[in-house]
Scaffold this motif. Structure first.
Motif, PDB file in Angstrom:
ATOM      1  N   PHE A 154     -20.317  -3.547   7.376  1.00 22.80           N
ATOM      2  CA  PHE A 154     -21.318  -3.935   6.382  1.00 22.80           C
ATOM      3  C   PHE A 154     -21.841  -5.351   6.640  1.00 22.80           C
ATOM      4  CE2 PHE A 154     -18.985  -0.850   3.397  1.00 22.80           C
ATOM      5  CZ  PHE A 154     -19.762   0.203   3.850  1.00 22.80           C
ATOM      6  N   SER A 155     -20.924  -6.259   7.042  1.00 25.71           N
ATOM      7  CA  SER A 155     -21.376  -7.626   7.303  1.00 25.71           C
ATOM      8  C   SER A 155     -22.330  -7.671   8.485  1.00 25.71           C
ATOM      9  CB  SER A 155     -20.178  -8.536   7.590  1.00 25.71           C
ATOM     10  OG  SER A 155     -19.314  -8.570   6.505  1.00 25.71           O
ATOM     11  N   PHE A 156     -22.020  -6.869   9.522  1.00 30.11           N
ATOM     12  CA  PHE A 156     -22.887  -6.862  10.701  1.00 30.11           C
ATOM     13  C   PHE A 156     -24.263  -6.318  10.346  1.00 30.11           C
ATOM     14  CE2 PHE A 156     -24.560  -5.191  14.696  1.00 30.11           C
ATOM     15  CZ  PHE A 156     -24.352  -6.273  15.532  1.00 30.11           C
ATOM     16  N   ALA A 198     -14.748  -1.654   7.123  1.00 27.64           N
ATOM     17  CA  ALA A 198     -15.879  -1.706   6.194  1.00 27.64           C
ATOM     18  C   ALA A 198     -16.479  -3.108   6.161  1.00 27.64           C
ATOM     19  CB  ALA A 198     -15.435  -1.291   4.786  1.00 27.64           C
ATOM     20  N   ALA A 199     -15.604  -4.125   6.101  1.00 29.02           N
ATOM     21  CA  ALA A 199     -16.107  -5.500   6.025  1.00 29.02           C
ATOM     22  C   ALA A 199     -16.880  -5.859   7.289  1.00 29.02           C
ATOM     23  CB  ALA A 199     -14.947  -6.473   5.801  1.00 29.02           C
ATOM     24  N   ILE A 200     -16.366  -5.443   8.464  1.00 31.90           N
ATOM     25  CA  ILE A 200     -17.064  -5.765   9.712  1.00 31.90           C
ATOM     26  C   ILE A 200     -18.413  -5.058   9.761  1.00 31.90           C
ATOM     27  CG2 ILE A 200     -17.031  -5.501  12.224  1.00 31.90           C
ATOM     28  CD1 ILE A 200     -14.022  -5.798  12.124  1.00 31.90           C
ATOM     29  N   VAL A 207     -30.816  -8.955   6.867  1.00 41.02           N
ATOM     30  CA  VAL A 207     -31.165  -9.984   5.881  1.00 41.02           C
ATOM     31  C   VAL A 207     -31.403 -11.323   6.555  1.00 41.02           C
ATOM     32  CG1 VAL A 207     -30.374 -11.191   3.826  1.00 41.02           C
ATOM     33  CG2 VAL A 207     -29.789  -8.799   4.149  1.00 41.02           C
ATOM     34  N   ALA A 254     -25.608  -6.298   7.465  1.00 40.78           N
ATOM     35  CA  ALA A 254     -26.279  -7.284   6.607  1.00 40.78           C
ATOM     36  C   ALA A 254     -26.918  -8.376   7.453  1.00 40.78           C
ATOM     37  CB  ALA A 254     -25.264  -7.887   5.628  1.00 40.78           C
ATOM     38  N   ALA A 255     -26.184  -8.833   8.489  1.00 37.33           N
ATOM     39  CA  ALA A 255     -26.733  -9.895   9.344  1.00 37.33           C
ATOM     40  C   ALA A 255     -27.968  -9.406  10.085  1.00 37.33           C
ATOM     41  CB  ALA A 255     -25.661 -10.361  10.331  1.00 37.33           C
ATOM     42  N   LEU A 256     -27.995  -8.103  10.411  1.00 38.65           N
ATOM     43  CA  LEU A 256     -29.186  -7.546  11.077  1.00 38.65           C
ATOM     44  C   LEU A 256     -30.367  -7.504  10.121  1.00 38.65           C
ATOM     45  CD1 LEU A 256     -27.942  -4.498  13.180  1.00 38.65           C
ATOM     46  CD2 LEU A 256     -28.588  -6.773  13.975  1.00 38.65           C
ATOM     47  N   ILE A 301     -10.890  -3.573   6.696  1.00 38.33           N
ATOM     48  CA  ILE A 301     -11.397  -4.431   7.770  1.00 38.33           C
ATOM     49  C   ILE A 301     -12.633  -3.815   8.407  1.00 38.33           C
ATOM     50  CG2 ILE A 301     -10.829  -5.456  10.004  1.00 38.33           C
ATOM     51  CD1 ILE A 301      -7.998  -5.726   9.075  1.00 38.33           C
TER      52      ILE A 301
END
Lengths: 179, 116
Positions: free
Chosen positions: B104-106, B100-102, B112, B108-110, B98
Motif C-alpha cells: 500500500f505504501s508503494f 500490506a504496509a509495503i 500521490v 501510495a508513493a506512485l 508487513i
C-alpha cells in the motif's frame, strides 16, 4: 510528530555549540556551560502536560482498537472466519485505512494531537512507512521509495525478529512445547 | 463488552508508550522497538494469548502484537519442523501486516504527490 519530540535533538545541538564555544572562542555570545544551556532550553520548551498527553494517547489508542475490533467482527460474522484467522485481514484493512489517511494528510494531524495514541497501534507503523515513501518519492523509486521506506519501521522489524529468535531459542533449548 | 476491554487495554498500551515518550524521553523509534521486544517476551512467557482472548483487538492492534506474532510463528514451526522452524517461521503470521504496509505504501508513493 517529530517536532513535538525533538528534545533529544536540542540536547545534542546544545553540547555541540558548547564545545565549539569552548574550543575556538568564535561564538563568544554563547558563554553557557552545557548544563546552563540545558536549563535554558528547558525553559523554552513548549510545556505539554504529561497528564493531558496520556489522556489523549489513551483515548485515540483505545478508539483505534475499537475500530480494529469492529473490523474483525465483520470478518468473523460476515465471512465466517475463526477469530485467529480474522487477525491478518483485520491488520491489512487497518493498514490500508492508515495509508489512505496518511496520503490525505489527516493521519499526521491526528498524530500531532494524539502522540503515542496513534503511533503505537499498527496504523502508526503503516503511517511511518507510507510517509517515508511519500517523502522520498522525489529521489526516485529505487533509491528514494525503496531505500527509505523502512527508515523508521526497520528498527521495529529488526528488534522484533531478533527478540523472537531468542525466545524461540529458549523454547528449543529447554524443549518447551508451547502454543 | 469486548469493545470496552479493547478500548481499555489498547488505550493502556498507548498510554505506556506515551509515558515512554514523555517521562523516559525516548524517541518514537526506541519506544516502538522496546514495545515490540516486550510483546515478544510476554508471548514467550505465554501471557499474550490470554490477553488477546480477554481484550480482542485491544491486544492485537498495538505494535506489541507484532512481537507476539513473530514469536508465535517461530514457535509454531519449531514444533512442526524442528529447529529450522525458528528461522523459517518468524514471518509466518506477520506477513499480512508487513506485506500490506509495503504494497500500500508503494502504491501510495506512485499515486500521490506529497504535500509541502
Amino acid at each position: 510528530m517529530d517536532d513535538a519530540y525533538s528534545f533529544k535533538d536540542h540536547q545534542e545541538e546544545g553540547t555541540i555549540i558548547a564545545t565549539k564555544s569552548a574550543g575556538q572562542n568564535k561564538y563568544k555570545k554563547m558563554s553557557m556551560s552545557p548544563k546552563e544551556y540545558q536549563n535554558f532550553a528547558k525553559t523554552r520548551e513548549p510545556s505539554r502536560s504529561i497528564l493531558a498527553n496520556c489522556v489523549r494517547a489513551f483515548l485515540i489508542g483505545g478508539l483505534i482498537c475499537i475500530v480494529g475490533q469492529a473490523i474483525s467482527e465483520v470478518f468473523v460474522y460476515g465471512f465466517h472466519m475463526s477469530r485467529t484467522a480474522a487477525g491478518s485481514p483485520t491488520v491489512a484493512v487497518l493498514i490500508l485505512i492508515s495509508v489512505i489517511l496518511t496520503c490525505l494528510g489527516v493521519y499526521d494531524k491526528i498524530a500531532q494531537w494524539a502522540g503515542a495514541g496513534s503511533a503505537v497501534p499498527v496504523t502508526g507503523f503503516a503511517n511511518s512507512m507510507c510517509s517515508a515513501a511519500l517523502e522520498h518519492r522525489a529521489e526516485g523509486l529505487v533509491l528514494g521509495v525503496g531505500a527509505n521506506m523502512f527508515k523508521l519501521a526497520g528498527s521495529v522489524i529488526v528488534f522484533g525478529v531478533v527478540a523472537a529468535f531468542f525466545v524461540g531459542l529458549v523454547y528449543l533449548i529447554f524443549g518447551i512445547e508451547g502454543h | 463488552m469486548i469493545y470496552l476491554w479493547a478500548f481499555i487495554v489498547g488505550g493502556g498500551i498507548c498510554l505506556i508508550g506515551q509515558l515512554m515518550f514523555d517521562v523516559a524521553k525516548l524517541t518514537p523509534a526506541h519506544t516502538m522497538a522496546t514495545l515490540v521486544v516486550a510483546g515478544a517476551i510476554v508471548d514467550g512467557i505465554g501471557w499474550y494469548d490470554p490477553l488477546i482472548k480477554f481484550a480482542g483487538a485491544g491486544a492485537t492492534v498495538p505494535i506489541t502484537s507484532f512481537g507476539n506474532a513473530l514469536v508465535h510463528g517461530a514457535i509454531t514451526e519449531l514444533n512442526r519442523d524442528g529447529w529450522i522452524g525458528i528461522i523459517t517461521g518468524i514471518f509466518d503470521i506477520t506477513s499480512a501486516g508487513i506485506s500490506a504496509a509495503i504494497i500500500f505504501s508503494f502504491l501510495a508513493a506512485l499515486a500521490v504527490r506529497p504535500k509541502g
